[in-house]
Write a protein that holds these residues in place. Structure first.
Motif, PDB file in Angstrom:
ATOM      1  N   TYR A  18       0.894  -1.233   0.110  1.00 15.53           N
ATOM      2  CA  TYR A  18      -0.004  -0.055  -0.038  1.00 15.53           C
ATOM      3  C   TYR A  18       0.958   1.213   0.061  1.00 15.53           C
ATOM      4  N   TYR A  19       1.838   1.188   0.969  1.00 19.57           N
ATOM      5  CA  TYR A  19       2.907   2.533   0.996  1.00 19.57           C
ATOM      6  C   TYR A  19       3.461   2.616  -0.341  1.00 19.57           C
ATOM      7  N   ALA A  20       3.907   1.595  -1.009  1.00 16.29           N
ATOM      8  CA  ALA A  20       4.677   1.615  -2.137  1.00 16.29           C
ATOM      9  C   ALA A  20       3.924   2.356  -3.248  1.00 16.29           C
ATOM     10  N   VAL A  47       2.388   6.910  10.415  1.00 15.52           N
ATOM     11  CA  VAL A  47       3.544   8.145  10.220  1.00 15.52           C
ATOM     12  C   VAL A  47       4.851   7.393  10.250  1.00 15.52           C
ATOM     13  N   LEU A  48       5.147   6.424  10.998  1.00 21.11           N
ATOM     14  CA  LEU A  48       6.511   5.818  11.228  1.00 21.11           C
ATOM     15  C   LEU A  48       6.700   4.842   9.947  1.00 21.11           C
ATOM     16  N   GLU A  49       5.476   4.214   9.605  1.00 25.32           N
ATOM     17  CA  GLU A  49       5.447   3.054   8.583  1.00 25.32           C
ATOM     18  C   GLU A  49       5.650   3.886   7.154  1.00 25.32           C
ATOM     19  N   ALA A  50       4.919   4.956   7.025  1.00 24.28           N
ATOM     20  CA  ALA A  50       5.429   5.620   5.838  1.00 24.28           C
ATOM     21  C   ALA A  50       6.668   6.385   5.808  1.00 24.28           C
ATOM     22  N   MET A  51       7.269   6.713   6.773  1.00 26.08           N
ATOM     23  CA  MET A  51       8.536   7.327   6.766  1.00 26.08           C
ATOM     24  C   MET A  51       9.621   6.327   6.346  1.00 26.08           C
ATOM     25  N   SER A  92      17.171   5.608  11.587  1.00 29.15           N
ATOM     26  CA  SER A  92      18.082   5.936  12.890  1.00 29.15           C
ATOM     27  C   SER A  92      17.290   6.212  14.169  1.00 29.15           C
ATOM     28  N   ASP A  93      16.095   6.573  14.057  1.00 23.79           N
ATOM     29  CA  ASP A  93      15.115   6.860  15.418  1.00 23.79           C
ATOM     30  C   ASP A  93      14.255   5.904  15.740  1.00 23.79           C
ATOM     31  N   PHE A  94      13.519   5.318  14.886  1.00 22.11           N
ATOM     32  CA  PHE A  94      12.594   4.371  14.985  1.00 22.11           C
ATOM     33  C   PHE A  94      12.563   3.056  14.686  1.00 22.11           C
ATOM     34  N   SER A  95      13.647   2.417  14.067  1.00 26.25           N
ATOM     35  CA  SER A  95      13.797   1.202  13.726  1.00 26.25           C
ATOM     36  C   SER A  95      13.909   0.090  14.997  1.00 26.25           C
ATOM     37  N   ALA A  96      13.481  -1.147  14.765  1.00 27.56           N
ATOM     38  CA  ALA A  96      13.747  -1.993  15.741  1.00 27.56           C
ATOM     39  C   ALA A  96      15.018  -2.023  16.406  1.00 27.56           C
ATOM     40  N   ALA A  97      16.007  -2.138  15.574  1.00 26.81           N
ATOM     41  CA  ALA A  97      17.379  -2.169  16.218  1.00 26.81           C
ATOM     42  C   ALA A  97      17.913  -1.011  16.930  1.00 26.81           C
ATOM     43  N   SER A  98      17.433   0.422  16.549  1.00 27.44           N
ATOM     44  CA  SER A  98      17.664   1.616  17.201  1.00 27.44           C
ATOM     45  C   SER A  98      16.944   1.449  18.559  1.00 27.44           C
ATOM     46  N   THR A  99      15.587   1.102  18.439  1.00 29.84           N
ATOM     47  CA  THR A  99      14.889   1.004  19.749  1.00 29.84           C
ATOM     48  C   THR A  99      15.556  -0.034  20.594  1.00 29.84           C
TER      49      THR A  99
END
Length: 172
Positions: free
Chosen positions: A67-69, A87-91, A151-158
């Motif tokens: 859908y986002y694509a 918002v996070l998914e779209a980003m 950088s701010d919201f990925s699973a790895a950064s979290t």
């Protein structure tokens, strides 16, 4: 060329203020609007959009990535909202966001989205028209938003942030 595709995704509820889509569809005839999701406002939204050939209803969206694509811009006209996953998914998907200027949303987008006063469909339509005619700006916003999401919201950064807090708390 093909017009810009601007979409929303989420529960079709009054606080999402999705009735502005029909208003914007009249102001932006070169844009195709897609409303994804289901909810109590569905019938009213379909009635508001009756006769507009540039408004489509996607119904329940199971393939969110797909859908986002398909979107050039995500619209979030909500009147109140914490930090919506959309918002996070779209980003993360590299889709530029035009959203109501609400605290959580503004904090997430930073400089990589366009913010308009909540409830101001004119301002949202103007922002959309500005992006419609400026593909380079869409690309720049999308790239910045994707980088910020990573950088701010990925699973790895979290995970690393949680780990840092955990280490801080367990140091004796």
């Amino acid at each position: 060329g093909v017009g810009v595709v601007a979409g929303t995704l989420g529960r079709l509820a009054p606080e999402k203020n999705l009735r502005v889509i029909a208003v914007m569809a009249r102001q932006c005839p070169g844009v195709v609007f897609v409303i994804g999701g289901s909810g109590p406002e569905g019938k009213a939204l379909r009635e508001a959009a009756a006769g507009l050939d540039n408004v489509r209803f996607a119904g329940e969206v199971t393939d969110r990535a797909g859908y986002y694509a398909a979107l050039d811009v995500l619209l979030l006209p909500s009147l109140h909202e914490a930090l919506p996953m959309t918002v996070l998914e779209a980003m993360a998907a590299g889709v530029p966001v035009i959203a109501s200027n609400l605290d959580g949303v503004a904090a997430a987008l930073g400089e990589y989205g366009l913010l308009v006063p909540p409830g101001d469909s004119e301002a949202m339509a103007a922002a959309l028209l500005a992006l419609q005619v400026d593909p380079a700006r869409r690309t720049a916003l999308a790239a910045g938003a994707r980088k910020r999401a990573e950088s701010d919201f990925s699973a790895a950064s979290t995970a690393s942030k949680v780990e840092a807090i955990y280490r801080e708390l367990t140091v004796h």
